[in-house]
Design a protein around this motif. Sequence first.
Motif, short mmCIF file in Angstrom:
data_model
loop_
_atom_site.label_atom_id
_atom_site.label_comp_id
_atom_site.label_asym_id
_atom_site.label_seq_id
_atom_site.Cartn_x
_atom_site.Cartn_y
_atom_site.Cartn_z
N ARG A 202 0.83 -1.20 0.00
CA ARG A 202 0.00 0.00 0.00
C ARG A 202 0.88 1.27 0.00
N PRO A 203 0.31 2.40 -0.45
CA PRO A 203 1.13 3.61 -0.66
C PRO A 203 2.01 3.98 0.53
N THR A 204 1.48 3.83 1.76
CA THR A 204 2.32 4.18 2.91
C THR A 204 2.86 2.92 3.57
N GLY A 205 3.00 1.86 2.79
CA GLY A 205 3.37 0.57 3.35
C GLY A 205 4.87 0.33 3.41
N VAL A 206 5.20 -0.96 3.69
CA VAL A 206 6.59 -1.36 3.91
C VAL A 206 7.46 -1.08 2.68
N MET A 207 6.94 -1.43 1.49
CA MET A 207 7.75 -1.27 0.29
C MET A 207 8.16 0.17 0.07
N ASN A 208 7.18 1.10 0.22
CA ASN A 208 7.50 2.49 -0.05
C ASN A 208 8.38 3.12 1.03
N LEU B 78 14.53 6.39 -3.44
CA LEU B 78 13.77 6.16 -4.67
C LEU B 78 12.35 6.68 -4.52
N PRO B 79 11.71 7.06 -5.63
CA PRO B 79 10.33 7.55 -5.54
C PRO B 79 9.37 6.41 -5.20
#
Lengths: 375, 299
Positions: free
Chosen positions: B142-148, B156-157
Amino acid sequence: MTIPSHPQTPSLSRRRFLQASATAASGLVLSGCGWTLAEVRPTTLSRGNKDEIYIYTWESYVDSQLIETFKTQTGIQVTPSLFSSNEEMLAAFQAGKSANFSVIYPSDYTVGEMIEKRLLSKLDHSRISGLENLMPQFQDSAYDRNNEHSIPISWGTTGLIYNSEALNPAPDDWEYLWQNQQKLMRKMTLLDDKREVMGVTLKTLGYSYNSTNLQEIQHAYEKLVTLKPAVTTFTTSAWIDRLLAGDLLLAMVYSADAVRVINENPDRKFKYVIPKSGSSLWSDTMVIPKSSPNPDAAYAWINFMLQPAIAADITQRLFFATPNQAAYDQLPTPLRNDRSLFPSEDVINACERIIPLRPEILELYDQYWTKLTSG
Amino acid sequence: MSSPSPPLSTESDFPKASPRWLQPLVLLSPAGIWLALLLVIPTLLILELSLVPGIRPGQVVNPSGLENYTRIFQPDYFPVLTRSLSFAIATTLICLLLGFPVAYWIALIVPKRWRNLVVLGFVLPLWTSSLLRSYAWITILRPTGVMNSLLGTVGLPPLDILNREPAVLIGMTYSLLPYMVLILYAALEKLDRSLLEAAADLGATPAQAFWNVTVPQTLTGIAAGSLLVFISCMGDFINPEVLGGASSMTVARLVYNQFLGATQNWGFGSALSMILILIVSIAIALWLKYGDRSSAGGV
């Protein structure tokens, strides 16, 4: 990293899906030369244990404390199953789940549909106490005259919950969604409910929530298509975590869910608004299906839910508006004055009730909804 | 059967009226009845329902035409079919590309005593609920999740992929990769290594040996693994529903919606199911015709 402690949309669980599919086959009943699809019949197989009752209700309408209290009072063990839309409930019910449930919680227009399909038993009002406590407007309704088949348990509106820190000016009408599409791009969700979403769009265009005019319905579909790129997903409850996390700025929701989220997050960042051009006014009810395996326990449950103390307690804990005047009078003042939960008279007057549609019109709604979600 | 009873004497005990071909029926009938009751008859019922336009529960079944099928091929729904096919094909290719090196590594490079442990590690995710695994991906993607947050820390963006096609592909690949690896591993384990040595002796480069010796020998495994992944993807309901969004409708989701979801049209749902069954049958037929040659002729 947190894994959701409970699936947000229980309708998805594979087990329930399999159960429903398996029972779908058992719902195919042969009758004469042609056969009737998924005919619901009173069951003789499961006469049920009298200390046990299965109810079919909305997510967030029952909690363990309520189940405990009922067990202490009556000795009956309640097992709830959950649904997230009337259509889902009716489909599963007709596909064979009917055999289990003694009490079901359909909304107003679905009550009408279920009465028409002869699925509901007529309630014996002499076995129900506390009916006189219901507010006058809930003593009688267009979908079920004199509450002959259904007892209202909660009511509310459909509206928008939004992040008031991020959205300025705040949304005040449905048209806001179209006007601020860029700002809301992939940051909003709509309900997974064809009547509500189509109804809102019809209302935005100045038509009735329940339009039966082919051109108006098509017009609404075309307007919805223009909004769709901005919509993250259609969901009834999966918006909660993501609104709190900041992934979403706005969600189309039922007031009961919104009020609960707002009250559980006291930083007051989230607000609920009933759009000024009007919205839908709904009430959820308790009914006893003809196929109920345990009607005695069903009456016990209904009587329990009608007790003013119980109704006031669940309004404070689960945040759905009670139609029970005696319970309302027991509520603490802040809750009684909460305009999201108990909107003012003129807001209510701007709202419409969703009414059952003729099958051929309903099919049109279905077709446009399927088209919209398939694209 | 390890009991040493002489087969001829037991056979003479049977009355002469019972021909030899009837005997296996006793053992076959439970599975046969099971298949007939729970597969053949329901499939025929679905076929019958698919011929009734717009039927809802409570209505009389009266087959009257092919409208449900023509509806599928309208421009509104055809993209759903092609989307399902592309998800399935893409997932199959990704699983193959990711799975082959892993299976090769487990079968040929990992020391024998570690092998079972590595295989176990790979199938371990299958012990948890598939629904839970999909929900876990929401937390990551999700946008504010772990990946981001990870992308953010390395400058990175952020990526916005949840509720879009890439999220569905990630979910499907994650769910089905273990199956692909297991099947490829089983095929690679049987690889005749002396042929690889011979290829090297005769001057083949490792790449040539791989394409001309290893791949042909494991073709059956590749076909079987791909078929399994492809079929599972076509029927996957959970990943598209949980990780997909407003614009990632697949056939399986659409079928669900017709029966238990927002719209109730069992006829259209049945027609969609029949198309799904048809696509999967074609895949299996192709495999039977072309995929299984080596095991039929070679062993």
